[in-house]
Write an enzyme that holds these catalytic residues in place. Structure first.
Site, PDB file in Angstrom:
ATOM      1  N   LYS A  97       0.888  -1.148   0.000  1.00  0.00           N
ATOM      2  CA  LYS A  97       0.000   0.000   0.000  1.00  0.00           C
ATOM      3  C   LYS A  97       0.935   1.209   0.000  1.00  0.00           C
ATOM      4  O   LYS A  97       1.491   1.564   1.020  1.00  0.00           O
ATOM      5  CB  LYS A  97      -0.904   0.017   1.232  1.00  0.00           C
ATOM      6  CG  LYS A  97      -1.912   1.165   1.133  1.00  0.00           C
ATOM      7  CD  LYS A  97      -2.601   1.446   2.440  1.00  0.00           C
ATOM      8  CE  LYS A  97      -2.764   2.940   2.572  1.00  0.00           C
ATOM      9  NZ  LYS A  97      -3.765   3.326   3.530  1.00  0.00           N
TER      10      LYS A  97
ATOM     11  N   GLY B  89      -8.242   9.371   8.712  1.00  0.00           N
ATOM     12  CA  GLY B  89      -8.731   9.531  10.073  1.00  0.00           C
ATOM     13  C   GLY B  89      -9.739  10.629  10.295  1.00  0.00           C
ATOM     14  O   GLY B  89     -10.188  10.848  11.420  1.00  0.00           O
TER      15      GLY B  89
ATOM     16  N   ALA C 220      -9.201   5.921   2.930  1.00  0.00           N
ATOM     17  CA  ALA C 220      -9.041   7.058   3.849  1.00  0.00           C
ATOM     18  C   ALA C 220     -10.277   7.940   3.924  1.00  0.00           C
ATOM     19  O   ALA C 220     -10.871   8.322   2.914  1.00  0.00           O
ATOM     20  CB  ALA C 220      -7.834   7.930   3.492  1.00  0.00           C
ATOM     21  N   GLY C 221     -10.657   8.254   5.139  1.00  0.00           N
ATOM     22  CA  GLY C 221     -11.716   9.222   5.383  1.00  0.00           C
ATOM     23  C   GLY C 221     -13.085   8.621   5.642  1.00  0.00           C
ATOM     24  O   GLY C 221     -14.040   9.357   5.919  1.00  0.00           O
TER      25      GLY C 221
ATOM     26  N   ASN D  90      -9.335   2.191   8.407  1.00  0.00           N
ATOM     27  CA  ASN D  90      -8.717   1.781   9.668  1.00  0.00           C
ATOM     28  C   ASN D  90      -9.410   2.507  10.813  1.00  0.00           C
ATOM     29  O   ASN D  90     -10.126   1.894  11.597  1.00  0.00           O
ATOM     30  CB  ASN D  90      -7.222   2.076   9.651  1.00  0.00           C
ATOM     31  CG  ASN D  90      -6.484   1.480  10.843  1.00  0.00           C
ATOM     32  OD1 ASN D  90      -5.312   1.168  10.776  1.00  0.00           O
ATOM     33  ND2 ASN D  90      -7.140   1.310  11.979  1.00  0.00           N
ATOM     34  N   THR D  91      -9.245   3.829  10.879  1.00  0.00           N
ATOM     35  CA  THR D  91      -9.794   4.598  11.995  1.00  0.00           C
ATOM     36  C   THR D  91     -11.300   4.437  12.119  1.00  0.00           C
ATOM     37  O   THR D  91     -11.834   4.386  13.231  1.00  0.00           O
ATOM     38  CB  THR D  91      -9.478   6.095  11.818  1.00  0.00           C
ATOM     39  OG1 THR D  91      -8.093   6.234  11.520  1.00  0.00           O
ATOM     40  CG2 THR D  91      -9.800   6.877  13.078  1.00  0.00           C
TER      41      THR D  91
END
Lengths: 262, 67
Positions: free
Chosen positions: A102, A163, A189-190, A211-212
């Site tokens: 990645k 995040g 992301a986001g 992830n977050t």
């Protein structure tokens, strides 16, 4: 595997799950492991960092994640130059983690937006080295095309800053990327909550990486399940072919046979 | 002799190979990788590559992370 199983193809591998998850920011390894399980993800990202020399015999991440069961996706998080990112990827491969990467080349610490110049250079170099490159990029269709031309096996446009939980901020650019891309498009992301993931798949994206959104939720296990369902729902809805959006109403019930009490 | 391992100065025996160094440090090397002076060292070369005075060594492994 059945031919109509709607698999996601990345490089030489195929996957049933269209949800890719990170391993970072969990309160404990046990919660991380359970959340990954509930998410149904088959690909998990890991970071590459210095071994703590003072921690002899301490447990490692890979005691909690079975590399035989999951496809590990090492990231080049925290790399601000192509050189750093390429070296990190080479180290990850030499460590026996994967030849998937990645790829992140970060431009700025506050936004963590990609430095696309460095990203494209690193993509070319790593493709030459035989890596399966999955680049984290912005929502610019020109950059997405350059990454595809450079040999990336997919493009991974951000929905919003890493995040930030803002969800897809520019669906219009994403649609342009989707129209032109000949490789899978994975939103990375986001993503903040389930609907963000569902929307990505409804638009026609091939997957979502987060992830977050899971690890930072109040109940990561419940959110992992929610995300699994959202990605599934979004994909099914996309394939089902939605109704068009209309300004005015069209009744769903027949006019015939209506009573007349005037 | 003095070398730098993961950013910190360390005293190590002369004539140690990368493999020997990893063994002396007692690290779990199943999924570890080493860079010597900025260049990644192949695992198969670990026994053959000898560490010299002033070398900068990075020993890395997988940790939890998303982006």
């Amino acid at each position: 595997m059945e031919p109509d199983e709607d698999l996601l193809t990345l490089g030489k591998k195929q996957f049933r799950s269209r949800l890719i998850v990170g391993t970072g920011k969990y309160p404990t390894f046990a919660i991380m492991r359970e959340a990954i399980e509930r998410s149904g993800a088959e690909i998990v990202t890991v970071a590459v960092r210095r071994i703590d020399l003072g921690a002899r015999g301490k447990g490692s991440l890979l005691d909690s994640i079975d590399p035989g069961r999951y496809t590990l996706l090492p990231n080049t998080a925290g790399c601000y130059t192509a050189e750093e990112a390429v070296t990190t990827a080479l180290l990850a491969r030499e460590a026996g983690l994967s030849d998937f990467v990645k790829l992140e080349v970060i431009g700025d610490q506050q936004t963590l937006f990609p430095d696309v110049v460095g990203l494209i250079e690193a993509t070319k170099r790593l493709v030459r080295e035989g890596f399966t490159v999955m680049p984290y990029t912005n929502d610019d269709p020109i950059t997405a095309k350059k990454l595809e031309d450079a040999g990336a096996v997919c493009v991974m446009p951000l929905a919003a800053p890493i995040g930030s939980g803002l969800g897809i901020r520019n669906p219009y650019n994403l649609r342009i990327i989707l129209e032109r891309a000949k490789v899978p498009v994975i939103v990375d992301a986001g993503v903040g909550t389930a609907s963000d993931a569902a929307i990505a798949l409804e638009l026609g994206c091939d997957g979502v990486l987060m992830n977050t959104g899971i690890a930072g939720a109040k109940d990561p296990l419940a959110m992992a399940e929610a995300m699994r369902l959202a990605v599934r729902a979004g994909r099914l809805a996309f394939k089902a072919g939605r109704i068009p959006k209309k300004l005015y109403a069209t009744a769903s019930s027949p006019l015939e046979g209506k009573i007349d009490i005037e | 002799m003095q070398v730098r391992i993961n950013g910190k100065p360390q005293e190590v025996r002369d004539g140690l190979s990368i493999a020997g160094l990893l063994a002396e440090l007692g690290l779990d090397t199943r999924y570890a990788a080493v860079a010597l002076n900025g260049e990644v060292v192949r695992r198969s070369d670990h026994p053959a590559v000898i560490v010299k005075e002033g070398d900068r060594i990075e020993i890395v492994h997988a940790v939890a992370g998303g982006a």
